[in-house]
Design a protein around this motif. Structure first.
Motif, PDB file in Angstrom:
ATOM      1  N   GLY A  87     -11.679  19.903 -50.817  1.00 44.02           N
ATOM      2  CA  GLY A  87     -11.019  18.670 -51.225  1.00 44.02           C
ATOM      3  C   GLY A  87     -11.564  18.070 -52.512  1.00 44.02           C
ATOM      4  O   GLY A  87     -11.045  17.082 -52.999  1.00 44.02           O
ATOM      5  N   PHE A  88     -12.633  18.662 -53.056  1.00 49.24           N
ATOM      6  CA  PHE A  88     -13.255  18.116 -54.263  1.00 49.24           C
ATOM      7  C   PHE A  88     -13.353  19.154 -55.378  1.00 49.24           C
ATOM      8  O   PHE A  88     -14.197  19.056 -56.246  1.00 49.24           O
ATOM      9  CB  PHE A  88     -14.633  17.535 -53.940  1.00 49.24           C
ATOM     10  CG  PHE A  88     -14.543  16.317 -53.073  1.00 49.24           C
ATOM     11  CD1 PHE A  88     -14.368  15.066 -53.628  1.00 49.24           C
ATOM     12  CD2 PHE A  88     -14.571  16.439 -51.698  1.00 49.24           C
ATOM     13  CE1 PHE A  88     -14.234  13.942 -52.825  1.00 49.24           C
ATOM     14  CE2 PHE A  88     -14.442  15.321 -50.885  1.00 49.24           C
ATOM     15  CZ  PHE A  88     -14.271  14.076 -51.459  1.00 49.24           C
ATOM     16  N   ASN A  89     -12.465  20.156 -55.347  1.00 42.48           N
ATOM     17  CA  ASN A  89     -12.462  21.122 -56.441  1.00 42.48           C
ATOM     18  C   ASN A  89     -11.949  20.496 -57.734  1.00 42.48           C
ATOM     19  O   ASN A  89     -12.164  21.017 -58.803  1.00 42.48           O
ATOM     20  CB  ASN A  89     -11.640  22.365 -56.082  1.00 42.48           C
ATOM     21  CG  ASN A  89     -10.176  22.043 -55.849  1.00 42.48           C
ATOM     22  OD1 ASN A  89      -9.846  20.980 -55.334  1.00 42.48           O
ATOM     23  ND2 ASN A  89      -9.310  22.957 -56.206  1.00 42.48           N
ATOM     24  N   ASP A  90     -11.299  19.344 -57.614  1.00 45.74           N
ATOM     25  CA  ASP A  90     -10.919  18.557 -58.789  1.00 45.74           C
ATOM     26  C   ASP A  90     -11.317  17.114 -58.509  1.00 45.74           C
ATOM     27  O   ASP A  90     -10.627  16.404 -57.803  1.00 45.74           O
ATOM     28  CB  ASP A  90      -9.427  18.648 -59.083  1.00 45.74           C
ATOM     29  CG  ASP A  90      -9.046  17.827 -60.316  1.00 45.74           C
ATOM     30  OD1 ASP A  90      -9.894  17.725 -61.224  1.00 45.74           O
ATOM     31  OD2 ASP A  90      -7.936  17.306 -60.363  1.00 45.74           O
ATOM     32  N   THR A  91     -12.463  16.715 -59.046  1.00 45.21           N
ATOM     33  CA  THR A  91     -12.992  15.369 -58.818  1.00 45.21           C
ATOM     34  C   THR A  91     -12.553  14.470 -59.960  1.00 45.21           C
ATOM     35  O   THR A  91     -12.515  14.887 -61.111  1.00 45.21           O
ATOM     36  CB  THR A  91     -14.532  15.427 -58.699  1.00 45.21           C
ATOM     37  OG1 THR A  91     -14.865  16.396 -57.691  1.00 45.21           O
ATOM     38  CG2 THR A  91     -15.105  14.089 -58.313  1.00 45.21           C
ATOM     39  N   ASP A  92     -12.219  13.214 -59.629  1.00 44.62           N
ATOM     40  CA  ASP A  92     -11.640  12.303 -60.613  1.00 44.62           C
ATOM     41  C   ASP A  92     -12.520  11.113 -60.980  1.00 44.62           C
ATOM     42  O   ASP A  92     -12.263  10.455 -61.981  1.00 44.62           O
ATOM     43  CB  ASP A  92     -10.305  11.769 -60.088  1.00 44.62           C
ATOM     44  CG  ASP A  92      -9.302  12.893 -59.904  1.00 44.62           C
ATOM     45  OD1 ASP A  92      -9.003  13.567 -60.894  1.00 44.62           O
ATOM     46  OD2 ASP A  92      -8.844  13.104 -58.775  1.00 44.62           O
ATOM     47  N   ALA A  93     -13.543  10.796 -60.162  1.00 47.88           N
ATOM     48  CA  ALA A  93     -14.327   9.587 -60.429  1.00 47.88           C
ATOM     49  C   ALA A  93     -15.678   9.664 -59.718  1.00 47.88           C
ATOM     50  O   ALA A  93     -15.850  10.401 -58.743  1.00 47.88           O
ATOM     51  CB  ALA A  93     -13.567   8.352 -59.947  1.00 47.88           C
ATOM     52  N   PHE A  94     -16.613   8.865 -60.220  1.00 46.78           N
ATOM     53  CA  PHE A  94     -17.886   8.662 -59.527  1.00 46.78           C
ATOM     54  C   PHE A  94     -18.217   7.182 -59.559  1.00 46.78           C
ATOM     55  O   PHE A  94     -17.685   6.421 -60.367  1.00 46.78           O
ATOM     56  CB  PHE A  94     -19.014   9.501 -60.154  1.00 46.78           C
ATOM     57  CG  PHE A  94     -19.452   9.031 -61.522  1.00 46.78           C
ATOM     58  CD1 PHE A  94     -20.501   8.134 -61.662  1.00 46.78           C
ATOM     59  CD2 PHE A  94     -18.811   9.500 -62.658  1.00 46.78           C
ATOM     60  CE1 PHE A  94     -20.894   7.701 -62.919  1.00 46.78           C
ATOM     61  CE2 PHE A  94     -19.200   9.080 -63.919  1.00 46.78           C
ATOM     62  CZ  PHE A  94     -20.244   8.176 -64.050  1.00 46.78           C
ATOM     63  N   ARG A  95     -19.119   6.760 -58.666  1.00 48.85           N
ATOM     64  CA  ARG A  95     -19.461   5.346 -58.546  1.00 48.85           C
ATOM     65  C   ARG A  95     -20.882   5.090 -59.033  1.00 48.85           C
ATOM     66  O   ARG A  95     -21.828   5.732 -58.591  1.00 48.85           O
ATOM     67  CB  ARG A  95     -19.344   4.896 -57.091  1.00 48.85           C
ATOM     68  CG  ARG A  95     -19.714   3.430 -56.900  1.00 48.85           C
ATOM     69  CD  ARG A  95     -19.620   3.032 -55.450  1.00 48.85           C
ATOM     70  NE  ARG A  95     -20.671   3.695 -54.678  1.00 48.85           N
ATOM     71  CZ  ARG A  95     -20.764   3.602 -53.354  1.00 48.85           C
ATOM     72  NH1 ARG A  95     -19.887   2.932 -52.653  1.00 48.85           N
ATOM     73  NH2 ARG A  95     -21.742   4.227 -52.720  1.00 48.85           N
ATOM     74  N   ALA A  96     -21.010   4.117 -59.942  1.00 48.93           N
ATOM     75  CA  ALA A  96     -22.316   3.572 -60.306  1.00 48.93           C
ATOM     76  C   ALA A  96     -22.549   2.417 -59.329  1.00 48.93           C
ATOM     77  O   ALA A  96     -21.861   1.395 -59.377  1.00 48.93           O
ATOM     78  CB  ALA A  96     -22.312   3.088 -61.747  1.00 48.93           C
ATOM     79  N   PHE A  97     -23.493   2.587 -58.413  1.00 46.43           N
ATOM     80  CA  PHE A  97     -23.679   1.653 -57.306  1.00 46.43           C
ATOM     81  C   PHE A  97     -24.331   0.348 -57.750  1.00 46.43           C
ATOM     82  O   PHE A  97     -25.195   0.339 -58.630  1.00 46.43           O
ATOM     83  CB  PHE A  97     -24.511   2.316 -56.211  1.00 46.43           C
ATOM     84  CG  PHE A  97     -24.486   1.592 -54.902  1.00 46.43           C
ATOM     85  CD1 PHE A  97     -23.302   1.419 -54.196  1.00 46.43           C
ATOM     86  CD2 PHE A  97     -25.647   1.058 -54.375  1.00 46.43           C
ATOM     87  CE1 PHE A  97     -23.273   0.750 -52.986  1.00 46.43           C
ATOM     88  CE2 PHE A  97     -25.639   0.392 -53.165  1.00 46.43           C
ATOM     89  CZ  PHE A  97     -24.446   0.235 -52.476  1.00 46.43           C
ATOM     90  N   ARG A  98     -23.895  -0.732 -57.111  1.00 50.61           N
ATOM     91  CA  ARG A  98     -24.439  -2.070 -57.403  1.00 50.61           C
ATOM     92  C   ARG A  98     -25.959  -2.076 -57.224  1.00 50.61           C
ATOM     93  O   ARG A  98     -26.488  -1.457 -56.314  1.00 50.61           O
ATOM     94  CB  ARG A  98     -23.786  -3.114 -56.509  1.00 50.61           C
ATOM     95  CG  ARG A  98     -23.938  -2.861 -55.050  1.00 50.61           C
ATOM     96  CD  ARG A  98     -23.156  -3.883 -54.224  1.00 50.61           C
ATOM     97  NE  ARG A  98     -22.753  -3.345 -52.947  1.00 50.61           N
ATOM     98  CZ  ARG A  98     -23.529  -3.236 -51.891  1.00 50.61           C
ATOM     99  NH1 ARG A  98     -24.795  -3.615 -51.946  1.00 50.61           N
ATOM    100  NH2 ARG A  98     -23.065  -2.723 -50.771  1.00 50.61           N
ATOM    101  N   GLY A  99     -26.642  -2.763 -58.130  1.00 52.38           N
ATOM    102  CA  GLY A  99     -28.098  -2.869 -58.053  1.00 52.38           C
ATOM    103  C   GLY A  99     -28.845  -1.673 -58.614  1.00 52.38           C
ATOM    104  O   GLY A  99     -30.066  -1.608 -58.516  1.00 52.38           O
ATOM    105  N   CYS A 100     -28.128  -0.712 -59.192  1.00 56.61           N
ATOM    106  CA  CYS A 100     -28.751   0.526 -59.683  1.00 56.61           C
ATOM    107  C   CYS A 100     -28.408   0.777 -61.151  1.00 56.61           C
ATOM    108  O   CYS A 100     -27.427   0.260 -61.670  1.00 56.61           O
ATOM    109  CB  CYS A 100     -28.265   1.722 -58.869  1.00 56.61           C
ATOM    110  SG  CYS A 100     -28.597   1.619 -57.102  1.00 56.61           S
ATOM    111  N   ILE A 101     -29.227   1.597 -61.782  1.00 56.13           N
ATOM    112  CA  ILE A 101     -28.908   2.137 -63.095  1.00 56.13           C
ATOM    113  C   ILE A 101     -28.569   3.604 -62.873  1.00 56.13           C
ATOM    114  O   ILE A 101     -29.364   4.357 -62.318  1.00 56.13           O
ATOM    115  CB  ILE A 101     -30.077   2.002 -64.079  1.00 56.13           C
ATOM    116  CG1 ILE A 101     -30.415   0.528 -64.310  1.00 56.13           C
ATOM    117  CG2 ILE A 101     -29.757   2.701 -65.401  1.00 56.13           C
ATOM    118  CD1 ILE A 101     -31.666   0.304 -65.145  1.00 56.13           C
TER     119      ILE A 101
END
Length: 141
Positions: A87-101
């Motif tokens: 289901g992730f052979n084509d990934t569209d986004a990632f998350r920069a998590f709150r409180g993190c660099i």
């Protein structure tokens, strides 16, 4: 006989045309044809990164909030590549998590940093032919 040959030629032309997938449709339904598949490589050193095999709205490139309003999503473990998961052979986004660099690079480009200290999470969209390497995640309380 000419009619039979014409029928065969038309059938072959339609079959070949079906193999040509435009870049805009390459990721429809999680299907893509390399090299038009976006991937995430998590090399953060110690954290999983939340990724999405979808994007909710074609008109914007970033989304604020902990979760995108689409599926599928998963936490990609450190040292793993998104295309190793169904289901992730084509990934569209990632998350920069709150409180993190979160540090990342798109393709072979320069490393960029997203400082989300004191801010909400931010989803970053990337496109079919782009690969993203997560190079570091540092979180603060």
């Amino acid at each position: 006989m000419v009619r039979g040959l014409l029928k065969i030629a038309v059938t072959m032309a339609v079959a070949v045309a079906g193999l040509s997938i435009p870049a805009q449709q390459a990721s429809a339904g999680g299907f893509c044809v390399e090299p038009l598949c976006g991937d995430v490589f998590n090399r953060s050193g110690n954290h999983a990164i939340r990724i999405a095999g979808c994007w909710h709205d074609g008109s914007i490139e970033r989304w604020e909030g902990d979760e995108l309003p689409c599926d599928p999503k998963m936490d990609l473990p450190n040292g793993q590549d998104s295309d190793d998961y169904s289901g992730f052979n084509d990934t569209d986004a990632f998350r920069a998590f709150r409180g993190c660099i979160t540090s990342y690079a798109i393709g072979g480009g320069a490393i960029r940093g997203l400082d989300r200290r004191g801010r909400s999470s931010l989803w970053i969209r990337f496109h079919n032919e782009q690969n993203v390497t997560i190079t570091g995640i540092t979180c603060f309380n």
